[in-house]
Design an enzyme around this catalytic site. Structure first.
Site, PDB file in Angstrom:
ATOM      1  N   GLU A 138       0.815  -1.137  -0.151  1.00 52.54           N
ATOM      2  CA  GLU A 138      -0.027  -0.129  -0.077  1.00 52.54           C
ATOM      3  C   GLU A 138       0.815   1.111   0.015  1.00 52.54           C
ATOM      4  OE1 GLU A 138      -2.315   2.414   3.241  1.00 52.54           O
ATOM      5  OE2 GLU A 138      -2.535   0.552   3.607  1.00 52.54           O
TER       6      GLU A 138
ATOM      7  N   THR B 115      -4.942   5.931   2.522  1.00 52.93           N
ATOM      8  CA  THR B 115      -5.171   7.083   2.982  1.00 52.93           C
ATOM      9  C   THR B 115      -5.960   7.783   2.014  1.00 52.93           C
ATOM     10  OG1 THR B 115      -3.213   7.124   4.041  1.00 52.93           O
ATOM     11  CG2 THR B 115      -4.361   9.094   4.281  1.00 52.93           C
TER      12      THR B 115
ATOM     13  N   LYS C 163     -11.530  -2.150   7.345  1.00 54.04           N
ATOM     14  CA  LYS C 163     -10.161  -1.888   8.086  1.00 54.04           C
ATOM     15  C   LYS C 163     -10.366  -1.400   9.314  1.00 54.04           C
ATOM     16  CE  LYS C 163      -6.541   1.927   7.692  1.00 54.04           C
ATOM     17  NZ  LYS C 163      -5.662   2.693   6.978  1.00 54.04           N
TER      18      LYS C 163
END
Length: 213
Positions: free
Chosen positions: A37, A66, A127
């Site tokens: 990521e 993000t 998440k």
């Protein structure tokens, strides 16, 4: 990609240069760590995602982290991101976009209500963040009434406590500083990086074997 095929552990890279990220990814190829990521608040994140995807193709799954807005989601997908993560709940339009483009969606959540809403809105994985603050027991506690859910533990997760979260019901984990020494990445110390990767691989294999028994 089907959710069941998504790698158990995602390596989170935040704030590094392209060359530093490239060095890490190069050493991840062919290992148990099959997903990386690249966070959107990393300078040049979109270009880095594009270049890594172009060079390494399907050898590793590259995603964007993000992701906070619909525009960022579009940009990341256009750059080649195969999955999107966020520390916050995704608007339904982002989840719909991911589904339309064949991208795995991983919105963030802190409460049972946020987790359940994301699942109902169509999230592939949720998440749980920050998992270290909530503790591993949170995963088993919320799944007692809600049932088995595709949850990813992120924030405060490392190689040492990975088993604890998986045993409590997490299906996936995202690890940032819990795998590599930050200075090893900054200075591109490849032998040190490979040692850290081997240690993480050993733990992942042990967990997989335990789950298969």
């Amino acid at each position: 990609m089907k959710v069941n095929d998504f790698p158990k552990v995602t390596v989170i890279l935040r704030g590094y240069t392209y060359d530093q990220i490239h060095t890490v990814v190069k050493n991840l190829i062919g290992t148990e760590l099959k997903a990386v990521e690249i966070t959107m608040n990393t300078p040049g994140a979109l270009e880095t995602i594009r270049k890594i995807r172009e060079e390494f193709g399907d050898s590793i799954l590259v995603g964007a982290g993000t992701v906070l807005t619909y525009t960022e989601a579009q940009q990341a997908i256009d750059a080649g991101a195969a999955f999107l993560l966020s520390p916050t709940v995704f608007d339904k339009e982002i989840l719909d976009l991911c589904r339309e483009r064949g991208v795995i969606s991983v919105p963030g959540a802190f409460s049972p209500s946020e987790i359940w809403k994301s699942i109902q809105d169509g999230a592939d994985i949720v998440k749980v963040f920050p998992a270290g603050r909530l503790g591993s027991r949170f995963f088993s506690d919320i799944q007692a009434p809600l049932g088995r859910l595709p949850l990813m533990a992120v924030g405060g997760v490392n190689v040492e406590n990975l088993e604890e979260f998986f045993n409590a019901g997490a299906l996936f984990a995202g690890i940032a500083s819990g795998i590599f020494n930050r200075q090893d990445i900054i200075e591109q110390r490849e032998e040190h990086l490979r040692t850290s990767i081997r240690e993480a691989e050993k733990k992942i294999r042990q967990l997989r074997e335990a789950q298969e028994e």
